[in-house]
Design an enzyme around this catalytic site. Structure first.
Site, PDB file in Angstrom:
ATOM      1  N   ASP A 487     -25.033  29.892  10.302  1.00  0.00           N
ATOM      2  CA  ASP A 487     -24.148  28.809  10.246  1.00  0.00           C
ATOM      3  C   ASP A 487     -25.182  27.590  10.105  1.00  0.00           C
ATOM      4  O   ASP A 487     -26.376  27.121  10.651  1.00  0.00           O
ATOM      5  CB  ASP A 487     -23.612  28.810  11.999  1.00  0.00           C
ATOM      6  CG  ASP A 487     -22.449  29.570  12.078  1.00  0.00           C
ATOM      7  OD1 ASP A 487     -21.582  29.752  10.973  1.00  0.00           O
ATOM      8  OD2 ASP A 487     -22.082  30.041  13.505  1.00  0.00           O
ATOM      9  N   ASP A 794     -20.666  31.455  15.966  1.00  0.00           N
ATOM     10  CA  ASP A 794     -20.088  31.512  17.438  1.00  0.00           C
ATOM     11  C   ASP A 794     -18.462  30.888  18.103  1.00  0.00           C
ATOM     12  O   ASP A 794     -18.450  30.504  19.359  1.00  0.00           O
ATOM     13  CB  ASP A 794     -20.378  29.550  17.351  1.00  0.00           C
ATOM     14  CG  ASP A 794     -20.515  28.247  16.436  1.00  0.00           C
ATOM     15  OD1 ASP A 794     -18.686  28.712  15.209  1.00  0.00           O
ATOM     16  OD2 ASP A 794     -21.221  27.316  15.942  1.00  0.00           O
ATOM     17  N   ASP A 798     -15.233  34.027  14.182  1.00  0.00           N
ATOM     18  CA  ASP A 798     -16.370  34.678  12.989  1.00  0.00           C
ATOM     19  C   ASP A 798     -16.711  36.082  13.756  1.00  0.00           C
ATOM     20  O   ASP A 798     -17.575  36.964  13.238  1.00  0.00           O
ATOM     21  CB  ASP A 798     -17.834  34.418  13.734  1.00  0.00           C
ATOM     22  CG  ASP A 798     -17.432  32.692  12.360  1.00  0.00           C
ATOM     23  OD1 ASP A 798     -17.219  32.624  12.179  1.00  0.00           O
ATOM     24  OD2 ASP A 798     -18.005  31.699  13.996  1.00  0.00           O
TER      25      ASP A 798
END
Length: 1089
Positions: A487, A794, A798
């Protein structure tokens, strides 16, 4: 260690890991591995677990399988879970049936009246029954949420008081949010398990028989030495083994406690504060959002679009919608959508989740692929060792009973018809003892357990490096990672967001908080949208202290900006009421709220990804508060503004709204399924939020690149923002590189066919505007190409990608509980540099095991060869049972402690990733083993047959000369191992002393071994059947051991082939036939060796 390129050989894969069922060959054919000791790193089928257990050669099952999954207990646990879930469903059904009856016959008794408990108006029993039975009628009798909060002395806006006295009082009255756990095994348990080693049991029995016979024939004073020394040596081995295992278990226990400790937000004294889940008390107000785990039983007091996944309790993957008519929330469930606030009514064992945890609270182990492979290695070595021991036993027995074995004084030990039964039995027992001791040395029982030792050590150290390991196998798999899909926000960046540029009403503000250019009307409606369209919060102290802003980083940035615009958070939220909420959605990348003030006007506020919200706008409110249609030129200008801000690596967020009439709003009953109108929006503002790159992230990315690990950025942000951050972080090196498909949008990648996605995936460095599903598709495509994929995540959405990846890395600060539960490792500080440290530790685990294998195999080969040669040629063995047990202790437990706990070095990050199926024993290791073992064998064989002459013992009596010679052989052999332990530290480096002083444990074990060896030779001769050595013999022993250092350096100059030795052997042994040609049943690198 020299490693082959990760692309040189096809990688082996498993169906359970996705994308295949075995090896992905060059032609794309998937093949199944036939190796019993080969399991995937995730989702291992039970049949595969049973298969390797049955194939393993095990001497001490309780010790060997201690850190593996107890399959029988798992079956019992699952049965218990089903019973508890069935019980919960029966209670629900009974309650619904009763509730239906009560609707037909009002006034039916059954509600337990609120019975005061101490200072509170209701007791724990009533609360527990109401919540567990979902008893809405009881809740209504207590006065609903408001009445219940009064009984619990909780303010529905400010929560409970922050005072410790009040919290302790609540814990005493209603219990703590903990559940009893089964006590960990104590030291005596480990002692008992260590005693169950079959060979040690045989040795103890032999020692007892030898003790009895010795005292009968030689008297108590002299006769107890032989049996007593063996018994003492066995007891020492048991004590050292049990102590080592016990300390490991304590480390695992502490790490398990860390895993269970979840941090939650609660409202106390009007403030949102973070506390441990174990500190939650009855009466607490807990804000809930998507991805949170419900920390206790309770009731919903306010919320919007709240949906809960209750599968952890009911076993059914059905999402339950919660509102004021269905307010009951159960501990252990996950928030699937929406947000809300709950009032805690039951904690700990008063909840169904607590009861479930009490029933299944014992932590079972989990085997890792490397541990299982080492069981295969141990089984193979053990079979060779058993064969050698059987051969030695047969040779010695035959020589003994045929009269070819003599005493030290030259007398024949056994003469048929003359030797007494006691003497014959004593001689046979001694031979059996030697043979069994050879088995103890030959079967490396501690080899598979060395994995748990190094994992326990690594996990403890990784905690200090801000990484919490949830699954053991992830530690070692991380060492094989070839790519990391990371990310952007919070991982590559600091997650400290501030609004640095604002365009409001079509005007760029001189500074983001300069309201002088804006009319009061646009400020008012902008503040309304900021305050209401959020799940964040602002606590405004009465004493004028700076307000405390809580929420996600983006929410905090917008709320902080609102405060600078003059927002009074409490006032702004009280002026309008919320009709319906569309929580922020990572697919649509926007969130909305419908507000009602007075009259018939309803305002629907939206915020989200700037270019997406802008596309839905048809008009704008100018800086004077006037509405005007948006022209195509204005639209183009706004798009250029977004591109300009994105190029400066700013996150672009747009705020807009639209008007509606209350008549067009569905009734309260139908509102749950109502979709907020998101077209014809009026643009209010576009803001640029700065989130700086983390310091050191560029160096961390460079380190990964040099280590053969490709870093890819997968973000929901604008493609231009992603590209700018990627250039800043070093993921992209130049603007020219930033072309498709290196830089790609999620929707473009998503639109490709599966075949094209598989081809494009490897070229992608940056994916912008990606959804969680795009991340999942990328992971699947990369794994099909043979990559070992690590993924950071997070959000709740996901979870599929985290689960699908070889290693799922959840963020500890911003990560939701759903993401954390789907992950293998939690990065506690959300920092990419910590991810790189995990890679180092993963490689260290593998490297340390290889060091230990090299050391242990050298000892095994040398000890077995010397004993076989001596037994066959002379009928005697130079190393007796006690000496062999001491060597086993050095080789096994002490060797593992010294070599399996080496910290990672920078050298590990200068070589390609370790192939997951590459040989455990590399060609370099074989070279080192052969050089050292051959040297030791030559020295020991020479000393065995020519030792008396070389050591000038010809003038001594035969008995004394033999004792001196054998003592010298034993001493020299031990010193060879002490010096070789240094060589094992650096199998592929010339300087084996690099960093050795920093490793205190290694130096401590070397020191202890040295001191004990001196004590054995100089003071414990009676026990070990050795004699004191002169100082010159000591020096010669040390010199022979010392020579292994220059020999190791010279050996490293010998070149080795790149292709593993196992490949040559397989190609040599493999018979060409149609059945096995190209069947892939033995893929490259599949063997443990």
């Amino acid at each position: 260690m020299e490693m082959t390129s990760p692309n040189r050989y096809p990688r082996q894969r498993d169906a359970e890991m996705g994308g295949g069922s075995g090896t992905l060959a060059d032609d794309g054919v998937i093949c199944v591995s036939s190796d019993a000791f080969d399991i995937p790193s995730k989702n291992v089928p039970v049949e595969r677990l049973w298969r390797w257990r049955q194939a393993a050669l095990v001497l001490n099952a309780s010790r060997r399988f201690r850190y593996t999954l107890d399959l029988k207990k798992e079956e019992e646990k699952e049965h218990l879970r089903r019973k508890i879930r069935a019980h919960a469903q029966v209670i629900r059904a009974a309650f619904l049936f009763r509730e239906a009856g009560e609707r037909e016959a009002p006034g039916t008794p059954g509600v337990i009246p609120a019975v005061p408990s101490g200072d509170y108006g209701i007791g724990s029993e009533q609360l527990t029954k109401m919540t567990r039975d979902h008893d809405l009628s009881s809740l209504q009798k207590y006065g609903g949420a408001k009445g219940l909060s009064n009984l619990l002395k909780t303010n529905l806006e400010k929560g409970v008081a922050e005072s410790n006295a009040d919290l302790i009082h609540r814990r005493n009255a209603f219990g703590a949010n903990t559940y009893p756990q089964k006590e960990g095994r104590n030291f005596l348990t480990f002692l008992w398990e260590a005693c169950q080693d079959l060979t040690l049991v045989i040795l103890i029995i032999a020692a007892v028989i030898s003790l009895v016979l010795g005292m009968n024939t030689e008297g108590v004073k002299e006769g107890w030495y032989d049996g007593g020394s063996i018994a003492f040596a066995v007891i020492l081995v048991i004590l050292v083994t049990a102590t080592s295992d016990y300390k490991q278990s304590l480390q695992f226990r502490n790490l398990n406690d860390e895993k269970r400790n979840i941090f939650m937000e609660v409202i106390r004294g009007g403030r949102r504060i973070g506390i441990s889940i174990f500190d939650i008390v009855v009466g607490d107000l807990v804000p809930l959002k998507i991805g949170d785990q419900i920390p206790a039983d309770g009731i919903l007091i306010s919320g919007h679009s709240l949906a809960v996944d209750e599968s952890s309790l009911t076993g059914e993957s059905k999402i339950a919608n919660k509102d004021l008519k269905r307010p009951f929330l159960m501990s252990g469930c996950k928030v699937a959508d929406g947000y809300g606030t709950m009032l805690v009514t039951a904690v700990g064992i008063n909840t169904e989740w607590g009861l479930l945890m009490v029933s299944i609270s014992e932590d079972n182990g989990e085997e890792t692929p490397l541990q299982v492979r080492l069981n295969g290695v141990a089984t193979l070595i053990g079979k060779v060792g058993l064969s050698v021991a059987a051969l030695v036993l047969a040779v010695l027995i035959v020589r003994f009973f045929t009269g070819q074995t003599k005493n030290p004084d030259g007398n024949i030990q056994f003469i048929k018809g003359q030797t007494s039964f006691k003497d014959a039995l004593n001689g046979a027992i001694k031979i059996l003892t030697i043979a069994v001791t050879i088995v103890v040395v030959a079967v490396p029982e501690g080899l598979p357990l060395a994995v748990t030792l190094t994992l326990a050590y690594s996990m403890r150290k990784m905690m200090a490096d801000r990484a919490l390991v949830r699954r053991l196998s992830a530690c070692e798999t991380m060492g094989s990672a070839t790519t990391i899909c990371s990310d952007k926000t919070g991982t590559l960046t600091l997650n400290q967001m501030t609004v640095v540029e604002a365009h409001v009403g079509g005007v760029k503000l001189a500074s983001p908080d300069d309201v002088r250019q804006l009319s009061s009307s646009i400020c008012s409606i902008l503040i309304e949208g900021i305050a209401q369209n959020t799940i964040g919060s602002v606590y405004e102290p009465k004493n004028g202290v700076t307000p405390e802003v809580t929420g996600s980083p983006t929410e905090k940035a917008l709320l902080s900006w609102g405060l600078k615009l003059g927002m009074k958070f409490g006032d702004a939220r009280s002026e309008t009421s919320i009709l319906h909420v569309f929580p922020f959605n990572s697919e649509k990348k926007r969130g909305g709220v419908a507000l009602y003030a007075t009259g018939s006007e309803v305002r629907v506020h939206w915020k989200g990804a700037a270019e997406l919200v802008l596309d839905s706008c048809t008009s704008l409110m100018d800086s004077n508060g006037h509405l005007q249609e948006m022209t195509s030129n204005q639209m183009d200008a706004f798009k250029k503004t977004i591109e300009h801000m994105a190029a400066l690596s700013l996150r672009c967020v747009a705020l807009a709204y639209r008007l509606s009439d209350i008549k067009n709003i569905p009734g309260e009953e139908e509102r749950g399924s109502w979709s907020l109108p998101e077209n014809d929006l009026i643009l209010l503002a576009i803001v640029g939020i700065k989130d700086p790159c983390r310091p050191g992230v560029k160096e961390a990315v460079e380190l990964c690149t040099n280590a053969g690990v490709k870093v890819r950025m997968v973000t929901g942000d604008n493609l231009q923002t992603a590209k700018a951050i990627a250039l800043e972080c070093g993921i992209l090196h130049s603007e020219e590189q930033a072309t498709e498909p290196t830089v790609i949008e999620g929707k473009v990648f998503r639109a490709y066919s599966e075949k094209v996605r598989d081809e494009v995936a490897e070229k992608i460095s940056v994916m912008g505007r990606s959804s969680p599903n795009d991340k999942l598709l990328l992971v699947q495509a990369l794994r099909k190409k043979g990559h070992i994929v690590a993924v950071t995540g997070d959000g709740t959405n996901d979870a599929p990608a985290l689960h699908e990846a070889d290693i799922g890395l959840a963020m500890g600060i911003q990560g939701t509980e759903v993401a954390k539960e789907s992950s293998d490792i939690i990065i506690l500080d959300d920092n990419f540099a910590s991810v790189v440290k995990v890679v180092r530790w993963g490689r260290s685990v593998y490297a340390n095991i290889q060091k230990f294998i090299q050391f242990q195999l050298t000892v095994n080969i040398a000890a077995l060869v010397i004993n076989v040669v001596a037994a066959v040629s002379s009928g005697e063995v130079p190393l007796n049972a006690v000496e062999l047990l001491w060597v086993n202790l050095i080789m096994d437990t002490l060797g593992a402690l010294a070599l399996a706990t080496e910290p990672p070095t920078d050298h590990l990050m200068k070589r390609p990733p370790v192939g997951r199926r590459e040989s455990l024993v590399t060609n370099i290791m074989w070279r080192n083993i052969v050089v050292q073992a051959l040297y030791q064998i030559i020295i020991l064989v020479t000393l065995t047959f020519a030792g008396k002459g070389l050591l000038n013992l010809s003038d001594e009596t035969k008995e004394h000369a033999d004792k001196v010679k054998n003592s010298f052989i034993f001493n020299t052999f031990v010193f060879c191992q002490i010096f070789n332990e240094f060589n094992a530290r650096k199998p592929d480096e010339m300087n084996v002393f690099k960093g050795v002083i920093k490793n205190r444990l290694f130096m401590g074990i070397i020191g202890i071994t040295l001191v004990l060896q001196i004590m054995i030779i100089e003071f414990l001769g009676k026990f070990t059947s050795t004699v004191k050595l002169s100082w010159n013999l000591w020096l010669i022993s040390v010199a022979i051991g010392f020579l292994s250092w220059p020999l190791a350096t010279a050996g490293k100059l010998i070149p080795v082939p790149i292709i593993p030795l196992g490949e040559y052997l397989r190609s040599f042994l493999k018979k060409p036939s149609k059945e096995n040609e190209g069947d892939g049943s033995h893929p490259p690198g599949d063997s443990s060796f």
